[in-house]
Design a protein around this motif. Structure first.
Motif, PDB file in Angstrom:
ATOM      1  N   MET A 143       0.827  -1.211   0.000  1.00 49.22           N
ATOM      2  CA  MET A 143       0.000   0.000   0.000  1.00 49.22           C
ATOM      3  C   MET A 143       0.859   1.258   0.000  1.00 49.22           C
ATOM      4  SD  MET A 143      -3.402  -0.788   2.290  1.00 49.22           S
ATOM      5  CE  MET A 143      -2.617  -1.670   3.619  1.00 49.22           C
ATOM      6  N   GLY A 144       1.939   1.234   0.744  1.00 44.60           N
ATOM      7  CA  GLY A 144       2.862   2.364   0.738  1.00 44.60           C
ATOM      8  C   GLY A 144       2.291   3.639   1.316  1.00 44.60           C
ATOM      9  N   GLY A 234      -8.173   7.454  -6.047  1.00 43.81           N
ATOM     10  CA  GLY A 234      -6.717   7.350  -6.054  1.00 43.81           C
ATOM     11  C   GLY A 234      -6.131   6.637  -4.859  1.00 43.81           C
ATOM     12  N   GLY A 235      -6.992   6.089  -4.000  1.00 45.43           N
ATOM     13  CA  GLY A 235      -6.521   5.343  -2.833  1.00 45.43           C
ATOM     14  C   GLY A 235      -6.112   3.924  -3.197  1.00 45.43           C
ATOM     15  N   VAL A 236      -5.928   3.096  -2.178  1.00 45.84           N
ATOM     16  CA  VAL A 236      -5.409   1.747  -2.412  1.00 45.84           C
ATOM     17  C   VAL A 236      -6.121   0.742  -1.523  1.00 45.84           C
ATOM     18  CG1 VAL A 236      -3.511   2.121  -0.756  1.00 45.84           C
ATOM     19  CG2 VAL A 236      -3.309   0.341  -2.517  1.00 45.84           C
ATOM     20  N   ARG A 244      -9.307  -8.188  -7.421  1.00 44.14           N
ATOM     21  CA  ARG A 244      -8.644  -7.115  -8.156  1.00 44.14           C
ATOM     22  C   ARG A 244      -9.538  -5.916  -8.439  1.00 44.14           C
ATOM     23  NH1 ARG A 244      -3.711  -8.631  -9.862  1.00 44.14           N
ATOM     24  NH2 ARG A 244      -3.202 -10.850  -9.611  1.00 44.14           N
ATOM     25  N   GLY A 245     -10.718  -5.855  -7.813  1.00 40.31           N
ATOM     26  CA  GLY A 245     -11.519  -4.665  -7.896  1.00 40.31           C
ATOM     27  C   GLY A 245     -12.632  -4.709  -8.927  1.00 40.31           C
ATOM     28  N   GLU A 257      -4.224  -4.156  -4.656  1.00 41.14           N
ATOM     29  CA  GLU A 257      -2.977  -4.898  -4.453  1.00 41.14           C
ATOM     30  C   GLU A 257      -3.279  -6.249  -3.807  1.00 41.14           C
ATOM     31  OE1 GLU A 257       0.064  -4.313  -5.282  1.00 41.14           O
ATOM     32  OE2 GLU A 257       0.111  -2.196  -5.849  1.00 41.14           O
ATOM     33  N   PRO A 258      -3.577  -7.279  -4.611  1.00 38.55           N
ATOM     34  CA  PRO A 258      -3.725  -8.617  -4.034  1.00 38.55           C
ATOM     35  C   PRO A 258      -2.360  -9.086  -3.509  1.00 38.55           C
ATOM     36  CG  PRO A 258      -4.611  -8.502  -6.275  1.00 38.55           C
ATOM     37  CD  PRO A 258      -3.796  -7.269  -6.064  1.00 38.55           C
TER      38      PRO A 258
END
Length: 316
Positions: A143-144, A234-236, A244-245, A257-258
């Motif tokens: 995720m960062g 723009g989030g995660v 995968r959304g 992000e799987p």
């Protein structure tokens, strides 16, 4: 040596004690005399045959579940570069393939998949840390997010979710977590800044508090699109079952992000950091119960019945 596994896929009752061949450590490997193996939801997919349906999966029997072990190093492979020595108490993460799973008295692992047991922890407690701790660390790294940003966590009372909450707090994040009424104090004790009711209303409750959406979401309870809408444009979102959304979230620039823990299964530095964090009290090792290895079927039945907090552990 003894192992707990299946010779025919099925329900919990399919698990039984087996005799399997002794194994030896090769270059880059160590062998553990296993004393404790944690029982996780992913183990049930090895037992019931789900993983055997994957392309390239071995079809021979037996299948032995288990991704977390603790015990004692009893063999170091020739030429292996490791600070570990015979006699060291250690914990390790197992990437199971067919018969190579953690429910066994003896296992060979890459040396980079093994770290010392946290000081003061018994083997049962130590066995609960590697797989879920590394998965949580991987999720946060992918995720960062930066200190001060807001992370929502579903399944916060579970092993993965609980570690995400604790590690996120160490990283300086603001954590909004879900919990059933009976789990609220537990989730607060893990460090969540805001605790909201779990279930279908969680996303709306998050958006009530953060109208623009949160910066990130760790979806430990697999709610998918229902909770992804609580993430800002723009989030995660990080997921643990390959999700995968949906188009609407992707159209808003939400990044999915799987995570697969095998990507960190030989990250010795990350595993040793988790050890140090356990020693510092920054992560909590939670054991629900310890059962003899011969009661593997009972452990799986209890896990699948739901409501287990912490990990059930098989003792060899």
């Amino acid at each position: 040596m003894r192992a707990v596994g299946v010779t025919e896929f099925g329900g919990p009752e399919a698990l039984h004690l087996l005799d399997v061949p002794e194994v030896h450590a090769g270059p880059g490997e160590v062998r553990l005399r296993v004393t404790a193996a944690a029982v996780s939801p992913t183990d049930t997919y090895a037992r019931n045959g789900t993983y055997a349906q994957r392309p390239g999966a071995p079809q021979e029997m037996p299948w032995i579940p288990g991704m977390d072990v603790a015990g004692v190093v009893d063999e170091v492979g020739e030429g292996t570069d490791t600070p570990l020595s015979v006699g060291d108490r250690v914990m390790g993460i197992v990437v199971p393939v067919g018969a190579h799973g953690g429910y066994r008295e003896q296992i060979v692992l890459p040396a980079a998949s093994v770290a010392p047991v946290p000081a003061g922890a018994d083997d049962a407690a130590a066995s609960t840390l590697p797989m879920n701790g590394l998965t949580a660390r991987l999720a946060l790294d992918r995720m960062g997010l930066a200190p001060g940003q807001v992370l929502a966590v579903t399944g916060a009372a579970g092993a993965f979710g609980g570690y995400v909450v604790q590690l996120a707090k160490v990283d300086g994040l603001v954590v909004v977590a879900d919990a059933a009424e009976a789990d609220r104090e537990l989730v607060r004790s893990l460090g969540a800044d805001v605790v909201l009711d779990r279930g279908a209303g969680f996303a709306d409750a998050v958006l009530d508090r953060y109208p623009g959406g949160v910066d990130g979401l760790a979806d430990g309870s697999l709610q998918g699109a229902e909770v992804a809408r609580a993430v800002r444009d723009g989030g995660v979102v990080t997921t643990v079952r390959g999700y995968r959304g949906e188009d609407d979230a992707l159209a808003r620039g939400v990044r999915f992000e799987p995570v697969m823990v095998r990507d960190y299964a030989q990250n010795a530095a990350a595993l040793d950091t988790l050890r140090a964090q356990a020693e510092a009290g920054e992560v909590t090792l939670r054991v629900a119960d310890v059962l003899p290895a011969a009661e593997g079927a009972t452990a799986h039945a209890r896990l699948e019945a739901g409501g287990v907090r912490g990990r059930l552990v098989l003792q060899f």
